[in-house]
Scaffold this active site. Structure first.
Site, mmCIF file in Angstrom:
data_model
loop_
_atom_site.group_PDB
_atom_site.id
_atom_site.type_symbol
_atom_site.label_atom_id
_atom_site.label_comp_id
_atom_site.label_asym_id
_atom_site.label_seq_id
_atom_site.Cartn_x
_atom_site.Cartn_y
_atom_site.Cartn_z
ATOM 1 N N ARG A 253 11.508 3.786 2.914
ATOM 2 C CA ARG A 253 11.249 2.825 4.160
ATOM 3 C C ARG A 253 12.512 1.975 4.536
ATOM 4 O O ARG A 253 13.475 1.541 3.494
ATOM 5 C CB ARG A 253 10.076 1.963 3.694
ATOM 6 C CG ARG A 253 10.028 0.648 4.498
ATOM 7 C CD ARG A 253 8.599 0.145 4.152
ATOM 8 N NE ARG A 253 7.373 0.756 4.608
ATOM 9 C CZ ARG A 253 6.287 0.330 4.576
ATOM 10 N NH1 ARG A 253 6.066 -0.958 4.465
ATOM 11 N NH2 ARG A 253 5.019 0.785 5.134
ATOM 12 N N HIS B 270 5.991 6.055 11.258
ATOM 13 C CA HIS B 270 5.534 5.913 9.903
ATOM 14 C C HIS B 270 4.453 6.987 9.755
ATOM 15 O O HIS B 270 3.135 6.860 9.780
ATOM 16 C CB HIS B 270 4.592 4.644 9.788
ATOM 17 C CG HIS B 270 4.118 3.960 8.517
ATOM 18 N ND1 HIS B 270 4.186 4.984 7.444
ATOM 19 C CD2 HIS B 270 3.605 3.003 8.212
ATOM 20 C CE1 HIS B 270 3.614 4.203 6.408
ATOM 21 N NE2 HIS B 270 3.235 3.014 6.611
ATOM 22 N N LYS C 61 24.064 -6.985 -3.253
ATOM 23 C CA LYS C 61 25.573 -7.204 -3.352
ATOM 24 C C LYS C 61 26.255 -6.665 -2.431
ATOM 25 O O LYS C 61 27.502 -6.827 -2.492
ATOM 26 C CB LYS C 61 25.868 -6.493 -4.883
ATOM 27 C CG LYS C 61 25.123 -7.326 -6.048
ATOM 28 C CD LYS C 61 25.501 -6.528 -7.433
ATOM 29 C CE LYS C 61 24.726 -6.988 -8.320
ATOM 30 N NZ LYS C 61 24.971 -6.225 -9.676
ATOM 31 N N ARG D 27 0.711 -1.230 0.242
ATOM 32 C CA ARG D 27 -0.013 0.183 0.144
ATOM 33 C C ARG D 27 0.865 1.303 0.007
ATOM 34 O O ARG D 27 0.573 2.016 -0.874
ATOM 35 C CB ARG D 27 -0.893 0.270 1.257
ATOM 36 C CG ARG D 27 -2.275 -0.559 1.013
ATOM 37 C CD ARG D 27 -2.214 -1.143 2.592
ATOM 38 N NE ARG D 27 -1.522 -2.232 2.936
ATOM 39 C CZ ARG D 27 -1.567 -3.508 2.724
ATOM 40 N NH1 ARG D 27 -2.707 -3.944 2.389
ATOM 41 N NH2 ARG D 27 -0.517 -4.369 3.072
ATOM 42 N N THR D 28 1.591 1.554 0.885
ATOM 43 C CA THR D 28 2.427 2.668 1.088
ATOM 44 C C THR D 28 3.151 2.892 -0.183
ATOM 45 O O THR D 28 3.103 4.157 -0.751
ATOM 46 C CB THR D 28 3.459 2.319 2.270
ATOM 47 O OG1 THR D 28 2.809 1.984 3.381
ATOM 48 C CG2 THR D 28 4.106 3.948 2.727
HETATM 49 C C1 NCD Z 1 2.202 -1.099 8.260
HETATM 50 C C2 NCD Z 1 3.810 -0.836 8.155
HETATM 51 O O1 NCD Z 1 4.741 -1.141 7.260
HETATM 52 O O2 NCD Z 1 4.565 -0.243 9.249
HETATM 53 N N1 NCD Z 1 1.681 -1.362 6.934
HETATM 54 C C3 NCD Z 1 1.473 -0.060 6.033
HETATM 55 O O3 NCD Z 1 2.263 0.554 5.969
HETATM 56 N N2 NCD Z 1 0.452 -0.101 5.667
HETATM 57 C C4 NCD Z 1 1.842 -2.032 9.344
HETATM 58 C C5 NCD Z 1 2.492 -3.471 9.344
HETATM 59 O O4 NCD Z 1 3.109 -3.576 8.680
HETATM 60 O O5 NCD Z 1 1.815 -3.954 10.044
#
Ligand code: NCD
Length: 313
Positions: free
Chosen positions: A104, A132, A82, A54-55
């Site tokens: 991320r 987040h 690598k 999603r993100t």
């Molecule tokens: C979350 C994350 O990656 O922190 N997911 C997200 O971004 N929608 C929550 C999760 O991974 O449980």
């Protein structure tokens, strides 16, 4: 605002401005031509060192709907495999002259390090167990859609609080916005010091369900569990899972949320996830508007938000 590294430290006015801007961007995704010229000529790279559905997709869609040029880097298919270090990867990205990097990373603080060392805008798309921010903003937008305002509302966050960057960012955001936050989770999964932020801590889900305006369920972060924090998934589901029985004790208008990905049958039963109180898909849709707002506020340099004639900025 040059970076978006976390919700901690943002003021109520700043959060409101982001949510109000997102509100205006919602309309773009409802059009047949889902694009405004706002960020034409800007380059946005998404660099994901951890899995995401999603993100990552919604940041990329957000950038594209604003007409930015986008490219994406994912650790699993890059030279990280690598042995290239994060700093070397970042130097190489820098040599390509991006305007913003959406990052991320499994290490808390990784985006902050890039922000200190490079000239571009850094957006934190989840750093380890730290923050987040875009998730908390889309969560707050979704709550605002249903509750009108956040002040005075009671939000229960249930599950693996300790490993959840979603919980942390929401706690910072919601308390700043004047909501009452209560968390419930196994003792091993609760964060120490939560009461310093005005958060109530309970250890039984039944203690938080009844009077909540919002119930936010979290995924057990199995990839981050350093040691056994729960005795078994079945037991976790029994004590902390949200099923129809438990939901039956909640207010009839309660809003049920989950950031995804859901472990069906663990933190939430399928009937609840797909049920009428669930707003999980609205959260996903709102993610695009919130990420458009962030990109616009960070890179838009005062250009009209919606471009051209329908500029409302
Ligand atoms: C979350 C994350 O990656 O922190 N997911 C997200 O971004 N929608 C929550 C999760 O991974 O449980």
């Amino acid at each position: 605002m040059r970076h978006m590294l976390g919700i901690k430290g943002l003021t109520r006015d700043e959060i409101t401005r982001i949510l109000d801007t997102a509100e205006r961007f919602k309309a773009v995704s409802e059009r047949r031509i889902k694009k405004v010229p706002t960020l034409r000529g800007r380059t946005v790279i998404s660099a994901f060192f951890e899995n995401s559905t999603r993100t990552r997709m919604s940041f990329e869609l957000a950038a594209k709907r604003l007409s930015a040029d986008t490219l994406s880097f994912s650790a699993s298919s890059s030279s990280t495999r690598k042995g290239e270090t994060l700093m070397d990867t970042a130097r190489n990205l820098d040599a390509m002259k991006p305007d913003a990097i959406i990052m991320r990373h499994p290490a808390s603080g990784a985006p902050h390090m890039l922000a200190r060392n490079f000239p571009w805008t850094v957006i934190n798309a989840g750093d380890g167990i730290n923050e987040h921010p875009s998730q908390a903003l889309l969560d707050m937008l979704t709550m605002r859609d249903h509750l009108g305002s956040l002040a005075g509302k009671r939000v229960a966050i249930v599950g693996d609080i300790y490993h959840s960057r979603v919980a942390r960012s929401n706690i910072f955001g919601l308390t700043t916005m004047g909501a009452q936050v209560v968390v419930a989770g196994p003792g091993t999964m609760c964060l120490p010091g939560l009461s310093d932020f005005g958060v109530e801590v309970r250890h039984r889900i039944d203690d938080v369900v009844e009077d909540a305006d919002v119930i936010m369920m979290l995924r057990v972060q199995r990839e981050r569990l350093g040691r056994a924090m729960i005795s078994s998934v079945r037991e976790y589901a029994r004590f902390y899972g949200l099923d129809l029985d438990r939901l039956g004790k909640a207010r009839p208008d309660v809003v049920v949320m989950h950031p995804g990905p859901i472990n069906r049958g663990v933190e939430m039963s399928p009937e609840v996830a797909d049920g009428e109180r669930s707003v999980i898909m609205e959260q996903v849709t709102n993610g695009i508007a919130v990420r458009m707002a962030l990109l616009y506020l960070l890179l838009g340099e005062g250009r009209p938000a919606l471009g051209g004639d329908d500029a409302a900025a």
